[in-house]
Design a protein around this motif. Sequence first.
Motif, PDB file in Angstrom:
ATOM      1  N   GLN A  57       0.761  -1.067   0.100  1.00  0.00           N
ATOM      2  CA  GLN A  57       0.050  -0.098   0.086  1.00  0.00           C
ATOM      3  C   GLN A  57       0.746   1.237   0.183  1.00  0.00           C
ATOM      4  N   SER A  58       2.046   1.243  -0.138  1.00  0.00           N
ATOM      5  CA  SER A  58       3.090   2.221   0.111  1.00  0.00           C
ATOM      6  C   SER A  58       2.984   2.964  -1.318  1.00  0.00           C
ATOM      7  N   ASP A  59       3.456   4.114  -1.530  1.00  0.00           N
ATOM      8  CA  ASP A  59       3.451   5.170  -2.713  1.00  0.00           C
ATOM      9  C   ASP A  59       4.785   4.596  -3.676  1.00  0.00           C
ATOM     10  N   ASP A  60       5.733   3.857  -2.996  1.00  0.00           N
ATOM     11  CA  ASP A  60       6.819   3.614  -3.878  1.00  0.00           C
ATOM     12  C   ASP A  60       6.478   2.341  -4.606  1.00  0.00           C
ATOM     13  N   LEU A  61       6.699   2.424  -5.899  1.00  0.00           N
ATOM     14  CA  LEU A  61       6.516   1.477  -6.993  1.00  0.00           C
ATOM     15  C   LEU A  61       7.425   0.258  -6.892  1.00  0.00           C
ATOM     16  N   THR A  62       8.598   0.515  -6.502  1.00  0.00           N
ATOM     17  CA  THR A  62       9.522  -0.589  -6.190  1.00  0.00           C
ATOM     18  C   THR A  62       9.218  -1.266  -4.891  1.00  0.00           C
ATOM     19  N   LEU A  63       8.586  -0.997  -4.155  1.00  0.00           N
ATOM     20  CA  LEU A  63       8.520  -1.473  -2.902  1.00  0.00           C
ATOM     21  C   LEU A  63       7.116  -2.296  -3.064  1.00  0.00           C
ATOM     22  N   LYS A  64       6.189  -1.638  -3.781  1.00  0.00           N
ATOM     23  CA  LYS A  64       4.948  -2.402  -4.115  1.00  0.00           C
ATOM     24  C   LYS A  64       5.373  -3.643  -5.088  1.00  0.00           C
ATOM     25  N   VAL A  65       6.101  -3.605  -5.808  1.00  0.00           N
ATOM     26  CA  VAL A  65       6.694  -4.812  -6.942  1.00  0.00           C
ATOM     27  C   VAL A  65       6.975  -5.744  -5.845  1.00  0.00           C
ATOM     28  N   MET A 123      -2.378  -1.938  -8.915  1.00  0.00           N
ATOM     29  CA  MET A 123      -1.093  -1.978  -9.748  1.00  0.00           C
ATOM     30  C   MET A 123      -1.050  -2.285 -11.148  1.00  0.00           C
ATOM     31  N   LEU A 124      -2.351  -2.983 -11.641  1.00  0.00           N
ATOM     32  CA  LEU A 124      -2.177  -3.452 -13.084  1.00  0.00           C
ATOM     33  C   LEU A 124      -2.557  -2.348 -13.883  1.00  0.00           C
ATOM     34  N   GLU A 158       6.990  -4.488 -15.302  1.00  0.00           N
ATOM     35  CA  GLU A 158       7.136  -5.352 -14.037  1.00  0.00           C
ATOM     36  C   GLU A 158       6.070  -5.056 -12.914  1.00  0.00           C
ATOM     37  N   SER A 159       5.475  -4.141 -12.860  1.00  0.00           N
ATOM     38  CA  SER A 159       4.398  -3.845 -11.730  1.00  0.00           C
ATOM     39  C   SER A 159       3.304  -4.926 -12.129  1.00  0.00           C
ATOM     40  N   LYS A 160       2.988  -4.894 -13.278  1.00  0.00           N
ATOM     41  CA  LYS A 160       1.669  -5.345 -14.043  1.00  0.00           C
ATOM     42  C   LYS A 160       1.890  -6.905 -13.881  1.00  0.00           C
ATOM     43  N   GLU A 161       3.063  -7.330 -14.046  1.00  0.00           N
ATOM     44  CA  GLU A 161       3.131  -8.847 -14.182  1.00  0.00           C
ATOM     45  C   GLU A 161       3.343  -9.348 -12.728  1.00  0.00           C
ATOM     46  N   ALA A 162       3.968  -8.547 -11.805  1.00  0.00           N
ATOM     47  CA  ALA A 162       4.218  -8.874 -10.353  1.00  0.00           C
ATOM     48  C   ALA A 162       2.842  -8.907  -9.654  1.00  0.00           C
ATOM     49  N   ALA A 163       1.884  -7.901  -9.979  1.00  0.00           N
ATOM     50  CA  ALA A 163       0.621  -7.932  -9.328  1.00  0.00           C
ATOM     51  C   ALA A 163      -0.276  -9.019 -10.028  1.00  0.00           C
ATOM     52  N   LEU A 164      -0.287  -9.454 -11.364  1.00  0.00           N
ATOM     53  CA  LEU A 164      -1.086 -10.341 -11.857  1.00  0.00           C
ATOM     54  C   LEU A 164      -0.804 -11.742 -11.322  1.00  0.00           C
ATOM     55  N   LEU A 165       0.564 -11.893 -11.172  1.00  0.00           N
ATOM     56  CA  LEU A 165       0.899 -13.362 -10.683  1.00  0.00           C
ATOM     57  C   LEU A 165       0.508 -13.237  -9.517  1.00  0.00           C
ATOM     58  N   ALA A 166       0.552 -12.365  -8.495  1.00  0.00           N
ATOM     59  CA  ALA A 166       0.416 -12.578  -6.970  1.00  0.00           C
ATOM     60  C   ALA A 166      -1.215 -12.705  -7.032  1.00  0.00           C
ATOM     61  N   LEU A 167      -2.105 -12.252  -7.877  1.00  0.00           N
ATOM     62  CA  LEU A 167      -3.532 -12.239  -7.917  1.00  0.00           C
ATOM     63  C   LEU A 167      -4.001 -13.707  -8.235  1.00  0.00           C
ATOM     64  N   LEU A 168      -3.180 -14.079  -9.298  1.00  0.00           N
ATOM     65  CA  LEU A 168      -3.505 -15.532  -9.794  1.00  0.00           C
ATOM     66  C   LEU A 168      -3.380 -16.551  -8.522  1.00  0.00           C
ATOM     67  N   ASN A 169      -2.272 -16.517  -7.797  1.00  0.00           N
ATOM     68  CA  ASN A 169      -2.127 -17.304  -6.595  1.00  0.00           C
ATOM     69  C   ASN A 169      -3.245 -17.185  -5.540  1.00  0.00           C
ATOM     70  N   LEU A 170      -3.655 -15.898  -5.315  1.00  0.00           N
ATOM     71  CA  LEU A 170      -4.562 -15.410  -4.295  1.00  0.00           C
ATOM     72  C   LEU A 170      -5.795 -16.025  -4.758  1.00  0.00           C
TER      73      LEU A 170
END
Length: 381
Positions: free
Chosen positions: A39-47, A77-78, A84-96
Motif C-alpha cells: 500500500q506504499s507510494d513507492d512502486l519498487t516497494l509495491k513490486v 497496480m495492473l 514489471e508492476s503489472k506482471e508482479a501484481a497479476l501473478l500475485a492475484l493469480l495465486n490468491l
Amino acid sequence: MDLGAGESYTNPTTGANSGDDIPQTASSSSVCKTLLLIQSDDLTLKVQAAREIRRLTKTSKRYRRYFSNAVKPLVDMLRCNSFESKEAALLALLNLAVKDERNKISIINAGVLGPIICFLQSENSTLQDHATASLLTLSASSMTKPIISASGVIPQLVDVLRKGSSQAKVDAVMALYNLSTYKGNLNLILQTEPIHFIIDLLKSCKKSSKTSEKCTALIESLVCYEEGRTALTSEEGGVLAVVEVLESGSLQSREHAVGALLAMCQSDRCKYRETILQEGVIPGLLELTVQGTPKSQTKAQTLLRLLRDSPYPNSELEPDTLENIVSKIICQIDGEEQLGKTKEMLAEMVQVSMEQTLRQLQQRALICTPADLSSSSFKES
C-alpha cells in the motif's frame, strides 16, 4: 466448485500452484510488513511486496486468507505503466485466487476484468499468457461466471485460441469450457465461431490429455446447436478428430466424444449418419460398449443403433442385439481395412463379454454357500 482444471492447474510460466502445503506457523510481522509495502507510494516497494505475496500464497491456503486485504492495491497496480508492476501484481492475484472463492469474488469486484481484457489484446505475449491463466482460475467459480461473460471477454479468449502461445491456447479453451457451463454462454461462444480453433488444438494435443478432455467437452456442448454441428462437419478433419479421441482418449474424453457424435446423430440421423460412419467410428464404439464408463457404454450402444441401416428392430426372429446391429452395419462398410478391423473388434467384444460373465459367475460361486447356489444361482444368472 464447477471445474477442477482451473483449480489444480499449475502454469509452467507463472508457477501458480494450488497445493495444500499449509505452514504450521505464519509470521504475522512478515504479513503486516508486506501489507504495508503493497500500500506504499513507492512502486519498487509495491513490486517487491507483490512478489512476496505470490511466493507465500503459492502453496498455502492460509496465506491466501492472510493476504485477502492486498487484492485492491494489487488490482490497482495492473493500471501502472510499468510492465514489471503489472506482471508482479497479476501473478500475485493469480495465486490468491486459486482455491479461494472469496478471493476470486473480491478480485472480480475490485475491477480486475478491465485490465485483464487489455492484456489479452496486448502485443506482449507474457502479459497475455498471465491474463489467460488468471481467467482460467477466476472462471472456475459459479459466482464469477456471469460477471466474466458479461464483461465481453469471450471473444478475446477465442482470439487467444486463434493466435496465442501454446500454453495460452490451452488455458483459453479451459476457461471457455468453464464459462460454457453457465446458462446462455454457449450462444455467446457460438457467435465467435470457435470450432475451427478448438479442432486445431484438439488435433495438436495428446488425445489422453486434460486439454483434449476440455476440447471434446466444449464440442459436445456446441454441437447441441445447428451452428455447432454445421461448423464441425464443415471443418476438414473435424469429425475425424472427435472419432480419434473416442478411440484413444481418456475415459472422460471418450465419454464427451461419443456424446458429441450421438448428439449429432440424434438431431438429424439421415444428415450425419454417413459422415460419422465414414470416419471409421465403429471399432471405437464397440470398445466403448465394453470398456467405457457406464455413460459411455449407454451412449455407444445408442449411437450404434442409430448408425445401422434401419432405426427399427429387425424382426422377432432376429433380436435387436448389439451383435446384430453391428453385423448390419458391417454389411454397409466400405474398405477392407475398416471392415476387417470392425469384425475383429466385434469378435473381441463378444469374447470380453463372455469373459466378464464367466468371472461374475466364478465370483458368485466363491461367495455363495452350496445352499445358496442350489436355490438362487441359476435364477440370478
